[in-house]
Design a protein around this motif. Structure first.
Motif, mmCIF file in Angstrom:
data_model
loop_
_atom_site.group_PDB
_atom_site.id
_atom_site.type_symbol
_atom_site.label_atom_id
_atom_site.label_comp_id
_atom_site.label_asym_id
_atom_site.label_seq_id
_atom_site.Cartn_x
_atom_site.Cartn_y
_atom_site.Cartn_z
ATOM 1 N N ASP C 202 -24.898 -24.871 41.400
ATOM 2 C CA ASP C 202 -23.657 -24.586 40.678
ATOM 3 C C ASP C 202 -22.680 -25.710 41.032
ATOM 4 O OD1 ASP C 202 -21.697 -23.361 39.179
ATOM 5 O OD2 ASP C 202 -21.835 -21.434 40.213
ATOM 6 N N PHE C 203 -21.565 -25.763 40.319
ATOM 7 C CA PHE C 203 -20.479 -26.593 40.814
ATOM 8 C C PHE C 203 -20.038 -26.010 42.150
ATOM 9 C CE2 PHE C 203 -19.927 -27.367 36.161
ATOM 10 C CZ PHE C 203 -20.076 -28.749 36.187
ATOM 11 N N HIS C 204 -19.561 -26.852 43.034
ATOM 12 C CA HIS C 204 -19.155 -26.372 44.341
ATOM 13 C C HIS C 204 -17.694 -26.758 44.575
ATOM 14 C CE1 HIS C 204 -19.795 -24.639 48.207
ATOM 15 N NE2 HIS C 204 -19.849 -25.756 48.903
ATOM 16 N N ALA C 205 -17.022 -25.963 45.405
ATOM 17 C CA ALA C 205 -15.652 -26.280 45.781
ATOM 18 C C ALA C 205 -15.541 -26.331 47.296
ATOM 19 C CB ALA C 205 -14.686 -25.221 45.231
ATOM 20 N N VAL C 206 -14.950 -27.391 47.793
ATOM 21 C CA VAL C 206 -14.695 -27.541 49.230
ATOM 22 C C VAL C 206 -13.253 -28.038 49.369
ATOM 23 C CG1 VAL C 206 -17.140 -27.987 49.713
ATOM 24 C CG2 VAL C 206 -15.587 -29.917 49.270
#
Lengths: 288, 288, 288, 288
Positions: C202-206
């Motif tokens: 998936d797209f990831h967020a950090v």
């Protein structure tokens, strides 16, 4: 048996137009509030209507004031005969044995947003052994994690906001304790009282949790002794038992609260390690 | 006198572990709910505890289920003998004449954030003539300004959120109507009911406002007829009178609600223009 | 030097009327994103406008779609040459040395309610030694205290709500990490990326924190490796760098994200203990 | 051409420990701010770092103060040459023609919760003809529906809270206007300024909407004239352009703001009916 207290309050208002006031400041007529004598003075004199909530024992009175000064003075003496027990012996009442009339104290209310705090409560307290000591652990957590900080909250602050802000006053500490209990399926309610030893003197707010068939007192602020709390009212949260609920325009004046040993003995008792209740066992406990 | 309805519900659950259920789905035993016959079937059979709230008449029953399927079936017949009046004749009860036991219905509650809406309510409705018609104006405003939109809210949505989102379901419309009333010092409470004519069939939520010594029904959704509402419960808000409050792990199954004329007559009555109540005058009205 | 990745995404929509889409899904043209080759296919073909944010390097493109199916396919190869350092050597940049163009990343934003979390952050992290390890401690706290739970949040969930709910997804974990940093006067920003090793894909967020003159990557979810994050965009919070911001009516279709070693090598690298950055030192660091 | 103003501010603080201050109080260097002369005095003297945001023109300066008194005095003269147009001729820029660098001003921000207000904005303003007059209608609605009431909000109040509370100050009126615009896909931003004619004298907050290729000024408070606003800064909301952002312990002292005609002419101009801008057309308008 018990300790006799002399207590009271003086409230003053500058009423600025027709205003209905509902007050909840008289000592609750509990069995363990023995030999209550009291005197209420309204200046100027007003006719009052009064109402005592069945079972709950909250005493409300209402009056309709016109513009002008209004003073309410309440003086009472009462012998507080608290029930004491060893906290280690107090279990939680299982859900299936809870009297159904206690159910409202499991539900979220305006300032006790327990429905939003279930994961939080489960994570922090869900694994602790059930019983009086678990509620004490909740109080310790609140005491350790929130600052008692006058001015940090207002009359619309909810338990989840206090948790985020990590600060509050007695009202907020009581709301958060109540919220964590309800989130764990422990019935809990907000309590207003005269608190022996509280400095500076003021109305105090604590909470009660229903355990092992009885309501037990808890104070997450540690500002007063559990065995020196003379109850005024109990409710879902602060909204229900404000000491004064005015409908109309007014300016508040000074407030004075007192509570002393009736015999004038000066010493402050040490903090008790007993579990403390001022209630009899719930009449329906285990019955229905 | 009155109209006889045949109504009921079937709830089913797949219980996944020990779960206490509290249900509030039986028809309230009001004087105007005449000749109530009813039958409750729990499958598998469970012992139940039950509780009727004094004065309020809500009927709760609780049971403790183990893992497995659970089905609750309730069937009833009742003759609904509503009280009708000309709305123009119904005044607001002045604050100084409100029975004090009605006071909790002036206070904010979990989903009825009336304390945040006082300026809003004053600005929109404060100048209208007081009385039944003002509460109808509140309902009209909600109907005109909010979309009835399934899925737009959840079980934690509050009245002020619904107002911002301008959408909701019957629960939210009732919360907002209740909130506006309380913000205007009109006692108001949330009502759950079987609603004749509601499509699709479901439990319905409306509200009652206390005017001229009696509780009157209002429905801001306009989805059912005020004279075809068979009351289940009343409460501060939805939290108090959920048809089912489960404590434990479960999966909900299908729900079926029915309400029909007992004699099978098919016609849907037109919307009444009368003010409708299913309550007798408050016993304390004007008394204390 | 570096590891070469082959990555991309396929988005599909059923557009239901004239809709402007703004996309932010192309790999940022950073110095440490070496030898980028890429191909973007829009089906049906649309003219696009594009914009690269100065300094920040986010790449947006917009198109105006009519009703009908729309597919966006992006394929790229890039060599990711991360900068590594020993976390123990990375100090916090003192406020008086922060470049002023970084100031917005100290401020609260829509989903990063850092202004509400200052007491919380001070109490939990205020006494820890300053530096990269303090931000790692923040990540560890989030990992230990929140559940990664798809469905527990929505597109309006804020950092303080996630903290109350004790649950969230990568977006929420990144918002909360960002909020704690800002509350401690550490500039922090939200990062969207292709994440090698993330399952399911998936797209990831950090998030990134600015320490010692450079932006460093942090991932409180521990779901991907810090040295396998190919950046798409950075922003104050999720609002600024949604992979797609549609204005108009549409139904989303399936989404597919891929990222693999370009040479097909299958092994998943172990989690690095290095501090990782894909940025050069801030051009203004210490200068103005 | 234009009107020449003499303006300035004096801020004083009692700094109680090492504190970094970031100020944004200098007149923005816009083309339509002609012949700016200015003088900034810090007492005691401090070295300062300064930063001008590209395109946006906000001017920040930072200094590091030790404990003790701090005074900031800013004096300037500037000729304000506003751009005027007939509001009826100003259309909305369609989404597909919006420069992409303006996109952030369509997004929600900390105090501009436009994502929660889309239904509200659509219902109230969605059917109005598009253009400058629609934004004026938004301002009129806010003016008619909210009370300007000092003390009704605080530094964390959001646009949706102001809408519920129906009250606020200039900051809140600007946030709500900005929020309604963004909810309607009209780019909008918060503006701080010196405002000729404002009583009592203070910093003022208004907002700008992007229409027909240019930013236009709006003031829902009606407290100052649109053609007498000398801009300091623009931002997503109040967080970005506080006149002072202090990091450290301090007590604020008195604040004094002045703005007068430079030639001493006393008359207050009448309120203009022109649309007013102090910006040139956006450089990218229609270009990319």
């Amino acid at each position: 048996m018990g300790v006799r207290y002399k207590l009271g309050c003086e409230l003053s208002y500058e009423v600025q137009g027709p205003t209905v006031f509902i007050f909840n400041l008289e000592v609750a007529k509990l069995q363990r509030h023995r030999d209550l004598t009291e005197h209420l003075t309204i200046t100027p004199d007003h006719s009052r209507r009064s109402y005592v909530v069945p079972d709950i024992h909250n005493r409300y009175f209402a009056l309709s004031a016109e513009a002008g000064p209004l003073q309410v003075k309440y003086e009472a003496e009462v012998t507080l005969d608290v029930f004491r027990a060893d906290p280690d012996t107090i279990r939680e009442t299982p859900l299936e044995a809870l009297p159904l009339d206690i159910m409202p104290f499991l539900l979220p209310s305006r300032f006790v947003s327990s429905d939003r705090l279930s994961a939080f409560a489960q994570k922090e307290f869900g694994q602790l052994p059930k019983g009086h000591n678990r509620v004490t652990a909740i109080c310790n957590w609140i005491y350790d994690n929130l600052d008692y900080q006058p001015g940090s909250s207002d009359s619309q602050t909810t338990a989840d906001e206090s948790l985020i802000l990590r600060a509050g006053v007695c009202r907020d500490f009581a709301h958060l304790g109540t919220a964590f209990c309800r989130a764990l399926n422990i019935p809990a309610r907000f309590v207003s009282c005269y608190a022996y030893g509280l400095e500076p003197r003021d109305f105090h707010a604590v909470f009660e949790a229903y355990l092992d068939g009885r309501w037990w007192l808890f104070d997450a602020t540690r500002q007063a002794n559990l065995d020196g709390l003379v109850r005024i009212g109990v409710g879902r949260d602060a909204a229900e038992i404000a000491f004064a609920t005015p409908f109309g325009p007014f300016q508040p004046g000074p407030i004075k609260i007192t509570i002393d040993h009736a015999d004038g003995s000066p010493e402050l008792p040490g903090r008790t390690t007993d579990a403390i209740s001022t209630e009899e066992p719930a009449p329906n406990a285990g019955a229905n």
